[in-house]
Design a protein around this motif. Structure first.
Motif, mmCIF file in Angstrom:
data_model
loop_
_atom_site.group_PDB
_atom_site.id
_atom_site.type_symbol
_atom_site.label_atom_id
_atom_site.label_comp_id
_atom_site.label_asym_id
_atom_site.label_seq_id
_atom_site.Cartn_x
_atom_site.Cartn_y
_atom_site.Cartn_z
ATOM 1 N N LEU A 210 1.056 -1.384 -0.025
ATOM 2 C CA LEU A 210 -0.026 -0.209 -0.002
ATOM 3 C C LEU A 210 1.007 1.239 0.057
ATOM 4 N N ALA A 211 0.313 2.423 -0.472
ATOM 5 C CA ALA A 211 1.292 3.448 -0.629
ATOM 6 C C ALA A 211 1.533 3.826 0.940
ATOM 7 N N ALA A 212 2.780 4.521 0.743
ATOM 8 C CA ALA A 212 3.592 4.924 2.215
ATOM 9 C C ALA A 212 2.738 6.443 2.730
ATOM 10 N N GLY A 213 2.194 7.009 1.760
ATOM 11 C CA GLY A 213 1.461 8.490 2.125
ATOM 12 C C GLY A 213 2.222 9.717 1.560
ATOM 13 N N VAL A 235 10.745 4.480 -2.832
ATOM 14 C CA VAL A 235 9.328 4.298 -3.279
ATOM 15 C C VAL A 235 8.534 5.002 -2.232
ATOM 16 N N GLY A 236 7.421 5.566 -2.485
ATOM 17 C CA GLY A 236 6.560 6.266 -1.621
ATOM 18 C C GLY A 236 5.927 7.302 -2.363
ATOM 19 N N GLY A 237 4.980 8.286 -1.326
ATOM 20 C CA GLY A 237 4.093 9.287 -2.032
ATOM 21 C C GLY A 237 2.861 8.565 -1.917
ATOM 22 N N ALA A 238 1.924 9.338 -2.259
ATOM 23 C CA ALA A 238 0.402 8.952 -2.143
ATOM 24 C C ALA A 238 -0.083 7.909 -3.077
ATOM 25 N N SER A 239 0.475 7.484 -4.148
ATOM 26 C CA SER A 239 -0.110 6.436 -4.937
ATOM 27 C C SER A 239 1.335 5.619 -5.413
ATOM 28 N N THR A 240 2.365 5.785 -5.484
ATOM 29 C CA THR A 240 3.568 5.044 -6.088
ATOM 30 C C THR A 240 3.869 4.160 -5.233
ATOM 31 N N LEU A 241 3.824 2.781 -5.935
ATOM 32 C CA LEU A 241 3.997 1.504 -5.111
ATOM 33 C C LEU A 241 5.382 0.846 -5.695
ATOM 34 N N GLN A 242 6.048 1.154 -6.631
ATOM 35 C CA GLN A 242 7.132 0.515 -7.126
ATOM 36 C C GLN A 242 8.356 1.267 -7.363
ATOM 37 N N CYS A 243 9.368 1.144 -7.041
ATOM 38 C CA CYS A 243 10.873 1.563 -7.416
ATOM 39 C C CYS A 243 11.761 0.605 -8.133
ATOM 40 N N SER A 244 12.686 1.264 -8.734
ATOM 41 C CA SER A 244 13.547 0.151 -9.380
ATOM 42 C C SER A 244 15.085 0.922 -9.535
ATOM 43 N N ASP A 245 16.059 0.305 -9.627
ATOM 44 C CA ASP A 245 17.596 0.687 -9.728
ATOM 45 C C ASP A 245 17.959 -0.159 -10.812
ATOM 46 N N VAL A 246 18.067 0.218 -12.053
ATOM 47 C CA VAL A 246 18.741 -0.861 -13.239
ATOM 48 C C VAL A 246 19.859 -0.385 -13.666
ATOM 49 N N VAL A 247 20.682 0.714 -12.664
ATOM 50 C CA VAL A 247 21.713 1.376 -13.413
ATOM 51 C C VAL A 247 23.064 0.836 -12.665
#
Length: 653
Positions: A210-213, A235-247
Motif C-alpha cells: 500500500l502507498a506510504a503516504g 518508493v513512496g508518496g500518495a500512490s506510487t508502489l514500485q521503484c527500481s534501480d537498473v543502473v
C-alpha cells in the motif's frame, strides 16, 4: 506425509507421474521452491509469495503476497504436494497470478489425491511484474501443510532473479531482510545470507503493498558484507508502489554475505515491503539458495533447502520437490558459536531420504565450512532437504546460515544478450541505448512503433547503418518498422533513427548472439507475418502462424498498440513464449520470444489487452548460426544449404 510420498516414489509407486513439458532452448533456468511446509487455507482465498521456501509471505489479498520480478522470463512446471489429501468432494485450486490476473498455470488437488501438476501451460512475465500463487479451498478440505514449486526460465542470457520481503516494516527505524522470504530483523548480521556463487547483482525492484503516504517514502538498499552498496531505490508518496534501480551494480564473491534493508523517510505509514533482484553469476547456470535460523538443536535435525530453519526431527516437513532435473553444488555453512574441543557439526544434502556427498563439517574452533568440490544431480520430482548432525556435544548456537547453488547447464543456440527501449510523446528523433554486452557479430533488432501513418523512418547511425527490413501496413494511424544490423567491433552507445514527421513513438532494441552471420532471418518480417485488428479494434490480437526452416530458430513476436494512453497486455501468449520487454506509454510495445527445437509451424497465439485497443503484431524468426550447436553427423541438406563433413561445416550461398 511427504516422507511416505518419497518412500513410495523410491519403491516405484509414486501416486502421480509428473512429466516435464518439452520446452525449447532458452537462457538460464532454475527450480523455484515457492513454499515449503506452508499451511493451506481451509476457508477463504489466500495468496502465497512466488518464492521464499519455509519463510515465504502469504496474505488474503494479492498485494500482500505478490513479489516484484526484476528480470523477464517464463514460469512453468507447477507441482503441488499435500501432507493430507483434501477428502472426498473437497479440493484445493492453485493458480499463478500475474499482476492480479489469473494465468493458465493452475492445478487442482481433490478427493483422496495428495498432489497435482500443470506441465502444459507456461506464463511469460516482465521486469516489474508481480507474481503470487492463489490458493482456493472448496468444501472445507482437511487441514494440511504442503509445498508449491515451479520452474523459472529467464529471458536474458546469464541472468537469474530472486526476491523476498512481505513483513510490515518499522516506520521509524531500519529493518533488515535476507535475500529471500518474508522475515525482517533489527540487526543486519541476523538477516544476511551467504552468497554461494560469484557474480554481479544488476537490478533492484522494490514494492509496497500500500502507498506510504504523501511526502513520505522508504529507501530500499542492498548490503554486501554488512555495508550499504550503491544499489538502492526509493518508493513512496500518495500512490506510487514500485521503484527500481537498473543502473547500479555490485559484485559478489562466493562466501560474501548479502542482505537488504529499508529506511523510512518522513514518517511513512507502516507497510509491507517486497523486493527483487537480477543476478548474473560468473558461471552461467548457477542460482543461489539460502537458509538461516536462530535454532539448531544437537542431534539429527532436518531443514528445508530454502527459507527459515525448521530444526525438526520429522524429515517429511522439510522435504520438497520440483518437476525439472537440476544439480546442487557449493554448500556454505556458518554458525555463531564454534563446536569446541573435538566436537563437530555436519550439514549435508538429502535426496529421497538418503544423505549425499555434498556436505560441510564445522569442527573444533571453526565457525564456517564449505564444499565446492561435489555436485549432485537431482532428478525431477525427487525430494530434497538438509540434514544436520553432530559428533560429541558441540556448543549451542543461536544463528545458523546455510546456502548452496542450483545448476542447470546453459543452452546452445541463439541467446538474448540484453534489451532496451525508448519512447517520446512527440519528436522526429528515435533512439535507444545500446543493449549491454553487445559484441562484434551479434545481431541487433530494433522494432519501432510510430504513430504517424505517413511517416518515413530512416537510419541515422552513420557509416555502419541499420537495414530497414520491414515497414508494416498502416494500422490505426501508425506503422511498425523493423531495423537490423550485425554489430561491429566498436558500437555507438546509442542507436538513432529519424522520421520525416513529428509524432509519438516507442522503440525496443534487442541484441541476439549466435545468429547466422549471412542470413539472419529464418522467417523474415513481412506483410504475411504481420496481423492487425482493423476497424474499431478489439481487446485481443492474434498472431500470424509462421513455419520455421531451421532447428533452434528463435521466434520473435512484438505486439504494438496505436494509442497515447498507457496500456499493458494483461495476458501475454503462453505456448512456451518468454517475456522480454515492454514499454507501456506513447505507442506501447511488448516483446516475447521462444526457441523451437525443430523446424515446424508456430501456431497463431493470442494477446489479450483487457480493453479495446488498436493492435498490430509482428512475428518473425531468426536463424541460428550453423556452429551454434555441436554437429554429430555428416549429411547434406539441400534445402537448408549446409554441408557437414566429419564434424566440419560450411554454408552454400
Amino acid at each position: 506425509m511427504f516422507q511416505d510420498l518419497f518412500s513410495k516414489r523410491v519403491a516405484g509407486s509414486f501416486l502421480v507421474a509428473f512429466l516435464v513439458m518439452p520446452l525449447g532452448v532458452y537462457a538460464m533456468q532454475r527450480p523455484v521452491f515457492s513454499s515449503i511446509n506452508v499451511s493451506f487455507n481451509q476457508f477463504g482465498t489466500r495468496y502465497i509469495g512466488f518464492e521464499g521456501g519455509t519463510s515465504g509471505v502469504n496474505s488474503n489479498a494479492f498485494a500482500g503476497g505478490a513479489l516484484p520480478q526484476s528480470s523477464a522470463g517464463m514460469v512453468s512446471n507447477l507441482t503441488v504436494q499435500l501432507v493430507t489429501p483434501p477428502g472426498a468432494g473437497k479440493s484445493h485450486v492453485i493458480t499463478l497470478y500475474r499482476n492480479n490476473v489469473a494465468t493458465a498455470l493452475t492445478c487442482t488437488i481433490s478427493d483422496t489425491s495428495g498432489s497435482c501438476a500443470d506441465n502444459t501451460h507456461t506464463v511469460p512475465y516482465l521486469p516489474g511484474d508481480l507474481l503470487a500463487w492463489q490458493q482456493v479451498p472448496a468444501g472445507t478440505p482437511a487441514a494440511s501443510n504442503g509445498v508449491i514449486n515451479a520452474s523459472d526460465t529467464h529471458g536474458i542470457a546469464d541472468e537469474v532473479s530472486f526476491g523476498g520481503g512481505g513483513t510490515i516494516v518499522s516506520n521509524t527505524a531500519y529493518n533488515y531482510f535476507p535475500p529471500y522470504g518474508g522475515s525482517a530483523f533489527t540487526v543486519e548480521a541476523s538477516s544476511s545470507a551467504i552468497m554461494p556463487v560469484a557474480g554481479t547483482l544488476t537490478k533492484l525492484y522494490g514494492q509496497l503493498a500500500l502507498a506510504a503516504g504523501a511526502g513520505t517514502s522508504y529507501n530500499i538498499y542492498v548490503n554486501k558484507n554488512g555495508a550499504t552498496t550503491t544499489v538502492t531505490c526509493n518508493v513512496g508518496g500518495a500512490s506510487t508502489l514500485q521503484c527500481s534501480d537498473v543502473v547500479h551494480t555490485v559484485s559478489f564473491a562466493a562466501g560474501d554475505t548479502i542482505s537488504v534493508h529499508t529506511e523510512p523517510v518522513g514518517s511513512p505509514a507502516a507497510r509491507q515491503v517486497f523486493y527483487g533482484f537480477a543476478y548474473k553469476p560468473t558461471t552461467d547456470g548457477e542460482a543461489p539458495l539460502w537458509v538461516r535460523g536462530a535454532v539448531l538443536t544437537n542431534g539429527t535435525r532436518f531443514n528445508a533447502i530454502v527459507g527459515a530453519t525448521q530444526d525438526t526431527t520429522l524429515e517429511n516437513l522439510s522435504s520438497t520437490t520440483v518437476g525439472i532435473d537440476y544439480s546442487l553444488k557449493n554448500i556454505y555453512a556458518s554458525i555463531d558459536a564454534a563446536p569446541g574441543g573435538v566436537t563437530t557439526r555436519t550439514f549435508a544434502l538429502r535426496i529421497n531420504g538418503a544423505t549425499q556427498a555434498l556436505s560441510a563439517t564445522i569442527t573444533s574452533a571453526a565457525t564456517t565450512a564449505s564444499d565446492i568440490a561435489n555436485t549432485i544431480a537431482v532428478s525431477a520430482n525427487q525430494f530434497v532437504n538438509w540434514v544436520t548432525s553432530v559428533s560429541g556435544s558441540p556448543a549451542a548456537v543461536s544463528l545458523v546460515k546455510m546456502s548452496m547453488a542450483t545448476f542447470i547447464a546453459p543452452p546452445t543456440g541463439i541467446t538474448v544478450i540484453d534489451t532496451t527501449s525508448g519512447s517520446a510523446a512527440s519528436g522526429t528523433a528515435v533512439s535507444c541505448t545500446k543493449p549491454a554486452g553487445t559484441a562484434s557479430g551479434d545481431v541487433v533488432i530494433a522494432t519501432i512503433n510510430f504513430n504517424s501513418g505517413s511517416a518515413v523512418l530512416s537510419d541515422n547511425n552513420g557509416a555502419t547503418p541499420f537495414t530497414k527490413d520491414y515497414t508494416s501496413p498502416n494500422y490505426g494511424t501508425a506503422n511498425v518498422y523493423v531495423f537490423s544490423r550485425y554489430a561491429g567491433g566498436s558500437e555507438p552507445s546509442t542507436y538513432n533513427f529519424t522520421s520525416n514527421t513529428n509524432d509519438r513513438w516507442t522503440v525496443i532494441c534487442t541484441t541476439f548472439r549466435d545468429v547466422d552471420r549471412t542470413s539472419k532471418y529464418d522467417v523474415a518480417p513481412s506483410n504475411s507475418t504481420f496481423s492487425y485488428t482493423g476497424g474499431a479494434g478489439g481487446a485481443t490480437a492474434t498472431t500470424t502462424a509462421i513455419t520455421t526452416l531451421t532447428a533452434k530458430a528463435l521466434v520473435y513476436s512484438v505486439s504494438s498498440i496505436d494509442t497515447g494512453t498507457q496500456t499493458l497486455a494483461t495476458v501475454m501468449p503462453g505456448d512456451s513464449f518468454v517475456g522480454l520487454n515492454e514499454i507501456s506509454t506513447n505507442q506501447p510495445q511488448n516483446a516475447i520470444y521462444k526457441i523451437i527445437s525443430t523446424s515446424q509451424t508456430q501456431a497463431s497465439v493470442t494477446w489479450n489487452y483487457g480493453v479495446t485497443v488498436l493492435p498490430g503484431v509482428t512475428t518473425f524468426a531468426l536463424r541460428p548460426a550453423i556452429n551454434s550447436s555441436p554437429i554429430t553427423d555428416s549429411k547434406f541438406n539441400i534445402f537448408r544449404g549446409s554441408f557437414n563433413i566429419f564434424g566440419g561445416s560450411f554454408r552454400i550461398q
